[in-house]
Design a protein around this motif. Structure first.
Motif, short mmCIF file in Angstrom:
data_model
loop_
_atom_site.label_atom_id
_atom_site.label_comp_id
_atom_site.label_asym_id
_atom_site.label_seq_id
_atom_site.Cartn_x
_atom_site.Cartn_y
_atom_site.Cartn_z
N PHE A 106 0.84 -1.19 0.00
CA PHE A 106 0.00 0.00 0.00
C PHE A 106 0.88 1.24 0.00
O PHE A 106 2.04 1.21 0.42
CB PHE A 106 -0.93 0.01 1.23
N THR A 154 -4.58 6.98 -2.38
CA THR A 154 -4.55 5.63 -1.85
C THR A 154 -4.22 4.67 -2.99
O THR A 154 -4.93 4.65 -4.00
CB THR A 154 -5.93 5.24 -1.25
N HIS A 155 -3.17 3.89 -2.82
CA HIS A 155 -2.77 2.91 -3.82
C HIS A 155 -2.55 1.57 -3.12
O HIS A 155 -1.84 1.50 -2.11
CB HIS A 155 -1.47 3.32 -4.52
N LEU A 156 -3.15 0.51 -3.65
CA LEU A 156 -3.00 -0.85 -3.13
C LEU A 156 -2.63 -1.77 -4.29
O LEU A 156 -3.10 -1.57 -5.41
CB LEU A 156 -4.31 -1.33 -2.50
N PHE A 157 -1.84 -2.78 -4.01
CA PHE A 157 -1.54 -3.74 -5.08
C PHE A 157 -1.32 -5.13 -4.50
O PHE A 157 -0.97 -5.30 -3.34
CB PHE A 157 -0.31 -3.30 -5.89
N ALA A 174 -3.30 -7.28 -9.35
CA ALA A 174 -4.41 -6.33 -9.27
C ALA A 174 -3.89 -5.07 -8.58
O ALA A 174 -3.01 -5.12 -7.74
CB ALA A 174 -5.56 -6.93 -8.48
N ARG A 175 -4.47 -3.94 -8.99
CA ARG A 175 -4.06 -2.66 -8.43
C ARG A 175 -5.30 -1.80 -8.23
O ARG A 175 -6.18 -1.75 -9.07
CB ARG A 175 -3.09 -1.95 -9.38
N PHE A 176 -5.33 -1.12 -7.10
CA PHE A 176 -6.41 -0.17 -6.81
C PHE A 176 -5.76 1.18 -6.56
O PHE A 176 -4.78 1.29 -5.83
CB PHE A 176 -7.19 -0.61 -5.56
N ALA A 177 -6.30 2.21 -7.19
CA ALA A 177 -5.79 3.56 -6.99
C ALA A 177 -6.96 4.53 -6.87
O ALA A 177 -7.88 4.50 -7.68
CB ALA A 177 -4.89 3.98 -8.15
N ARG A 178 -6.90 5.36 -5.85
CA ARG A 178 -7.91 6.40 -5.68
C ARG A 178 -7.17 7.68 -5.29
O ARG A 178 -6.40 7.69 -4.33
CB ARG A 178 -8.90 6.03 -4.59
N GLU A 179 -7.44 8.72 -6.04
CA GLU A 179 -6.79 10.01 -5.78
C GLU A 179 -7.87 11.07 -5.72
O GLU A 179 -8.64 11.24 -6.67
CB GLU A 179 -5.76 10.32 -6.87
#
Length: 190
Positions: A106, A154-157, A174-179
Motif C-alpha cells: 500500500f 490511496t494505492h494498493l496492489f 491487481a491494483r487499486f488507486a484512488r486520488e
C-alpha cells in the motif's frame, strides 16, 4: 545608497517547519519479508507585523525604496504532508501447485495546503507605487482569503508470480488507486 527597507521595516516573518521519518523492515522467515515506512513534512510560516505598521504599503520604482506594510503582511502558509507505505513478499518454492512469489503493498499519501491572507485592518488591501515620488499605480490585494486544499492518494496492489513446471510462468496482479483533491470555493466577489 537608497534605504531599501524603508521606515517601517519592523516586520516579523514566522517560520516553523519539520520533517520526520520512521521505517521498519523485517525478515520473518526464509519466505517472508516485510517493510513499513511512515513520514511527514510540515511548514508553518507567515508575515506578521502585530500592528507595528500603520501605513499602507508603498514603494518607489525609481529609488527602490519601500515603506509601510509589505504586500505579504498577514499571509499564512500552512502545509502538511503525511505518507505511509508498506509491502510484503512471500516466497513458496516447493508447493504442489508450483512456485509462488506473492507481493502486496500500500501507499497512502495525505496532504493539505492552506495559503491564507488574513484581514489587513487599517493598513488596507492595497499598495501604492510611485515613480520618482509621484503615485501613479495602485496594486489591489485580495484579502481576506482562507483557501483549504486537502488531498488524499490511496494505492494498493497484489501480485503473484506463479511458476508451473519449467515452461510456464503466470504473472497475475491487481491494483487499486484512488486520488482525491478537494478544491473548495476560494474566491470572493470584488
Amino acid at each position: 545608497m537608497a534605504n531599501l527597507l524603508g521606515d517601517d521595516a519592523g516586520r516579523l516573518y514566522l517560520l516553523l517547519d519539520g520533517v520526520w521519518k520512521g521505517e521498519y523492515q523485517s525478515v520473518r522467515s526464509d519466505s517472508l519479508v516485510m517493510s513499513v515506512l511512515f513520514g511527514s513534512f510540515f511548514i508553518r510560516s507567515g508575515d506578521s507585523d502585530f500592528g507595528q505598521t500603520t501605513r499602507a504599503g508603498a514603494r518607489d520604482r525609481t529609488s527602490l525604496r519601500s515603506w509601510g506594510a509589505s504586500d505579504s503582511t498577514g499571509s499564512r502558509n500552512n502545509q502538511d504532508r503525511w505518507q505511509a507505505r508498506g509491502n510484503a513478499s512471500w516466497f513458496n518454492s516447493d508447493g504442489p501447485l508450483g512456485k509462488h512469489e506473492v507481493k502486496g503493498g500500500f501507499d497512502l499519501h495525505w496532504a493539505r495546503a492552506e495559503r491564507s491572507q488574513l484581514p489587513r485592518g487599517p493598513i488596507g488591501n492595497y499598495t501604492l507605487e510611485f515613480n520618482r515620488g509621484v503615485a501613479d499605480r495602485i496594486i489591489l490585494l485580495n484579502s481576506p482569503v482562507y483557501p483549504k486544499t486537502p488531498m488524499q492518494f490511496t494505492h494498493l496492489f497484489l501480485q503473484d508470480g506463479w511458476t508451473v513446471g519449467r515452461r510456464l510462468t503466470l504473472n497475475l496482479g491487481a491494483r487499486f488507486a484512488r486520488e482525491t483533491a478537494v478544491i473548495s470555493e476560494q474566491c470572493r466577489e470584488a
